[in-house]
Structures are given as C-alpha cells and as structure tokens.
Design a protein around this motif. Sequence first.
Motif, PDB file in Angstrom:
ATOM      1  N   SER B 136       0.807  -1.225   0.000  1.00 15.12           N
ATOM      2  CA  SER B 136       0.000   0.000   0.000  1.00 15.12           C
ATOM      3  C   SER B 136       0.842   1.277   0.000  1.00 15.12           C
ATOM      4  CB  SER B 136      -0.906   0.028   1.231  1.00 15.12           C
ATOM      5  OG  SER B 136      -1.857  -1.000   1.162  1.00 15.12           O
ATOM      6  N   HIS B 137       0.265   2.313  -0.577  1.00 14.63           N
ATOM      7  CA  HIS B 137       0.873   3.646  -0.612  1.00 14.63           C
ATOM      8  C   HIS B 137       1.027   4.206   0.807  1.00 14.63           C
ATOM      9  CE1 HIS B 137       0.811   8.100  -1.406  1.00 14.63           C
ATOM     10  NE2 HIS B 137       1.625   7.699  -2.364  1.00 14.63           N
ATOM     11  N   ALA B 138       2.026   5.072   0.982  1.00 14.75           N
ATOM     12  CA  ALA B 138       2.314   5.667   2.289  1.00 14.75           C
ATOM     13  C   ALA B 138       1.081   6.322   2.913  1.00 14.75           C
ATOM     14  CB  ALA B 138       3.435   6.691   2.150  1.00 14.75           C
ATOM     15  N   SER B 139       0.229   6.916   2.091  1.00 17.47           N
ATOM     16  CA  SER B 139      -0.947   7.594   2.649  1.00 17.47           C
ATOM     17  C   SER B 139      -1.901   6.590   3.303  1.00 17.47           C
ATOM     18  CB  SER B 139      -1.678   8.383   1.560  1.00 17.47           C
ATOM     19  OG  SER B 139      -2.047   7.543   0.488  1.00 17.47           O
ATOM     20  N   ILE B 140      -1.889   5.352   2.825  1.00 18.89           N
ATOM     21  CA  ILE B 140      -2.732   4.313   3.436  1.00 18.89           C
ATOM     22  C   ILE B 140      -2.120   3.883   4.771  1.00 18.89           C
ATOM     23  CG2 ILE B 140      -3.608   1.947   3.169  1.00 18.89           C
ATOM     24  CD1 ILE B 140      -3.919   2.545   0.167  1.00 18.89           C
ATOM     25  N   TYR B 141      -0.805   3.674   4.760  1.00 19.07           N
ATOM     26  CA  TYR B 141      -0.127   3.361   6.027  1.00 19.07           C
ATOM     27  C   TYR B 141      -0.395   4.457   7.057  1.00 19.07           C
ATOM     28  CZ  TYR B 141       2.609  -0.687   4.452  1.00 19.07           C
ATOM     29  OH  TYR B 141       2.985  -1.932   4.033  1.00 19.07           O
ATOM     30  N   ASP B 142      -0.262   5.721   6.630  1.00 20.10           N
ATOM     31  CA  ASP B 142      -0.415   6.829   7.582  1.00 20.10           C
ATOM     32  C   ASP B 142      -1.859   6.950   8.058  1.00 20.10           C
ATOM     33  OD1 ASP B 142       2.235   7.179   7.169  1.00 20.10           O
ATOM     34  OD2 ASP B 142       2.087   9.076   6.090  1.00 20.10           O
ATOM     35  N   GLY B 143      -2.806   6.704   7.157  1.00 18.11           N
ATOM     36  CA  GLY B 143      -4.215   6.723   7.545  1.00 18.11           C
ATOM     37  C   GLY B 143      -4.497   5.646   8.588  1.00 18.11           C
ATOM     38  N   CYS B 144      -3.903   4.479   8.394  1.00 19.42           N
ATOM     39  CA  CYS B 144      -4.076   3.377   9.353  1.00 19.42           C
ATOM     40  C   CYS B 144      -3.544   3.770  10.720  1.00 19.42           C
ATOM     41  CB  CYS B 144      -3.364   2.122   8.855  1.00 19.42           C
ATOM     42  SG  CYS B 144      -4.178   1.352   7.442  1.00 19.42           S
ATOM     43  N   THR B 145      -2.339   4.381  10.726  1.00 20.67           N
ATOM     44  CA  THR B 145      -1.747   4.801  11.997  1.00 20.67           C
ATOM     45  C   THR B 145      -2.653   5.821  12.685  1.00 20.67           C
ATOM     46  OG1 THR B 145       0.439   4.476  11.050  1.00 20.67           O
ATOM     47  CG2 THR B 145       0.328   5.807  13.045  1.00 20.67           C
ATOM     48  N   LEU B 146      -3.127   6.782  11.918  1.00 24.67           N
ATOM     49  CA  LEU B 146      -3.956   7.848  12.472  1.00 24.67           C
ATOM     50  C   LEU B 146      -5.272   7.306  13.049  1.00 24.67           C
ATOM     51  CD1 LEU B 146      -4.016  10.972  12.728  1.00 24.67           C
ATOM     52  CD2 LEU B 146      -5.259  11.024  10.563  1.00 24.67           C
ATOM     53  N   SER B 147      -5.779   6.212  12.476  1.00 28.85           N
ATOM     54  CA  SER B 147      -7.070   5.679  12.915  1.00 28.85           C
ATOM     55  C   SER B 147      -7.010   5.094  14.321  1.00 28.85           C
ATOM     56  CB  SER B 147      -7.536   4.581  11.950  1.00 28.85           C
ATOM     57  OG  SER B 147      -6.780   3.394  12.155  1.00 28.85           O
ATOM     58  N   GLY B 148      -5.827   4.636  14.730  1.00 31.71           N
ATOM     59  CA  GLY B 148      -5.715   3.965  16.026  1.00 31.71           C
ATOM     60  C   GLY B 148      -6.216   2.527  16.002  1.00 31.71           C
TER      61      GLY B 148
END
Lengths: 90, 398
Positions: B136-148
């Motif tokens: 997955s693209h970095a924005s997906i990884y970062d979205g996952c992190t942000l979601s908790g």
Amino acid sequence: MVDVTSDKDVAGSDEVFKEVCGLVTRFAPEGMALTPDTELAAQLNIDSVAAMDLVMEIEDHYNIDIPINEIADLRTLGDLAKLVRRHVKG
Amino acid sequence: MDIFDKYATIIGRHDKVLEAGTDPFAVRVDEMLSATEAMIGGRRTILLGTNNYLGLTFDPTAIDASVEAARRDGTGTTGSRIANGNYAQHQELELELAAFLKRRSCMVFTTGYQANLAMIAGVAGPRDVIFMDSDSHASIYDGCTLSGAKVIRFRHNDPDDLDRRLARSPEGECKLIIVEGLYSILGDTAPLKAFAEVKKKHGAWLMVDEAHSLGVYGGEGRGVAEAQDCEADVDFVVGTFSKSLAAIGGFGAANHPRFDCLRFCSRPYMFTASPSPASIASARASLRRMANDPNLRAAIWNNAERLHAGLRQLGYTVAAAPGPVAAIRLPDEATAVAAWNRLLQLGVYVNLAVPPGTPNGACLLRCSLSAAHAPAQIDEVLGRFERLSQSLRELATA
Ligand SMILES: Cc1ncc(COP(=O)(O)O)c(C=O)c1O
C-alpha cells in the motif's frame, strides 16, 4: 500486557528465540553471533519495511497475526522474540 | 546528540546518490512545454514519469475554468469547510463525482493523501481491525496509523492470505480491508473480485483506492472495480484529482446512508483548508472531459501497449502486464541510479524507485504513460532506451 517470562536470560535460551534467529540469519554478516541484544536496524540492516516483511514470515511460521502497530518500536532480536512469544501464547 | 542523528544512514545513502549525478529526488523542471515535454537542466526532455495519465494538464477548457474560478472566487478559500464555510463549487463537484461513480455520496478533500487519511481514520477507529495490502501507498499506512485501529498487513495481491488472516481474527470487531486498484510502483492491478469474495465470506468492509486507475480502467473509467465488475462489493472508493483529473485534491465515495457523518467526525477533512477554487474548477472540467471522451482512454492504452512491447523487445524486464505504468527492473541501486542519470542526459525523465519505497527491495525505473504522448514520442523514447542498453552493457563490463 506484562510478560513475566521474557527477561533477557529466558529470551536467549528459548525455542522462539532460536527459531526467530533462524529466520534472521540471512541478514547477519558472516560470523556475527546473534544475541537478544543484537540490534535489528543498526547491526542487521533491517529497515522498517524489511522488519514488516520479516514479521510476515514469522506470522506464517507460527500461524499468528502480529499487528504492525506493535512492530514500530522493536529494537533488538530480544524485543522481537518477546513480541512473538506473546502472540504465540495467545 | 543531534536531533537529526536518526537520519544519518539515509542521509549517507542520499549523498552517495548525489555523487552519481543529478539528484533524482529533487529534479527541477524549469519550464513545462506541454503535458509531455519540459525543459530540465537546459534540455528539452520527454516526460515519461508523471501521473498525468489522460494528459489533461493543458486542456484549454480546464485552464479557462480554472482562471475564471480564480477571478470569481479568489486564489485561496475561507479556510476549513466545517469551520469557515463551503463554496458552491465544492458541493457541485461532490455531486458530479457521486453521479460519475454511481455512488450515493461523495466527499472532496484537499489532497489525495488527505483523502486516505480522512477516509481511513474516519471509517476505522481504535476498536476496529484494518487488513491492508503490504504494497500500500504511504498515505494508506499513515491513515491506518492515524485511525488507532489494530492494523494487520497481508501479502500483496493475495486473497488466500487475507482469508487466513480474517479467519484467525476474533469475531465481534468491525473489519476493514484496504487495497488499491492499480499499484503505482510495479504497475500491477489487484484481484478485486477475489478480494470481494473474501470480504463477503467474513462480513468485512472493503475500501479501494483507485488513485491510479480512475479514468484508465473500466468501460466508463471508474477504475479496476468497474473493470472486474465488482463495484457493488466495494463499500468505500478513494481517489485523487492529481492524476487523471490533472488538478490537486482528493475524494471518497460510498453508498452508506451515514457516510456524510465523516464531515464532522474525520479530522483530516475538518482541520485543513478546503481545496482552492482554481483546482476544483479544473477538476470539474477534466471530469466532464474524462466522462465524455473515451478516446483519451484508448490513447493511453495504445501508448501503453507500444511502450511495453518495445521495452520487452529491447530486453528490459518489465514488472507487470501492459498498463499505464511500466516498471523496469534493474539489478541494484547503483545501476538504477546510473541508468536514471543516463536517461536524463538522453532527454527522458522517468522515476527512480528504490527501497524502502519499493516492494521486496526492488530497484526500478518507473515509467508512466499519458494519453497525450504521441506514438512518435514513444518510438523516440524507445530509441533512447536502446542507447541506454548500450551504456548499461559498457557499465557492466567496465
Ligand atoms: C495509491 C495512492 N493513493 C493516494 C495518493 C496521494 O495522492 P495525492 O498525491 O494526490 O495527494 C497517491 C499518490 O501520490 C497514490 O499513489
């Protein structure tokens, strides 16, 4: 999630640690001894993506899932073995 | 201790790349000549590394709409959509996108990156589990992190691996699967229909990022889910304006009746400025053109077939089947950097892709096509790739 069995001495001798070392050997420079203190990034050159891929192999081996949230602050082989042991025990 | 010590290794690697020539990660375009050519380092250069898939960045109607919007509504906006007000255009674009995508509702975001943050962190929360494709693209990884949320990574494009992991996961948690339509680094597409079957089996939700596939895949250009006839099983679609729509911004769309609660529940939507009038206006114009002009899709596919076939004929290893991206595999980072520099000298701009930005340690020259490339430009590029082969042979024997 406190794990009383995973102090360093235990981590160095148990089955999980040995199996994890088996999966990590290919990253180690020739002749390097793997100990619980061996550093994943600094000594084995395992970057953040390689660490996630390595964890995937471990997941297959034990038939478990390790959320990537728990991988971010892994520093040493001992940390990795401890994490795996926690999930293997369920 | 220096606070930047943590970057010492990567700074060292970057220094090494600089020794080989131009900095591939800081290329300066002095002047855009068209959608497919630019002046770079004083040289007229063919652009074979943009995401301008439909070639609409210089579409005259879109430019006029953009200029007119700036004159009418100004250069910036009032601020956040929730705190400082929407513009009529934001809402009109949302309605138009929803109609194009055949979805009940659509939300527009300020960038595609933020679209993933907003959609993922909006839809999933700390009590949910996300299953994400490993490429997955970095924005997906970062979205996952942000979601908790708890985040489980499955093997790239492997529905069986996803199935096993979902089977191991406890019941009673909401499970969100996230994949992309077209993967932008290797240029391979996801087996969405198979993923949709796994999703239904386990009662999970499915989000598909069609950032690179919108406008290129599917009979009407809605993406890979349309091409594989499984849109009904996709719960959330994410996309961007920065590729086929030739602007800046992003969107999320769904049929869920409560979807619009994200307007007051998703922080990357709420706490950032709304997209600029100029960008929204050109995205609307390009969306209309994309929907009404199937020739654009035909043109990029023709160019894709031509480039892929030519590269293979020259002996290059291309990572995936013909499509808008052609990723050439090279043996190591030093060769890839040298090849990238040589191509730039030859007047061809491509993207250098190296670990950790690539899967499985791959070192790649990422080439991407545009509907605006003329077939003669593709032939010219292939001639220059032939000269690159010669240089690579010399390098290998040196
Ligand atoms: C798959 C994917 N999703 C999202 C984005 C982010 O989009 P943008 O660059 O428009 O912010 C990109 C590209 O950058 C991408 O490749």
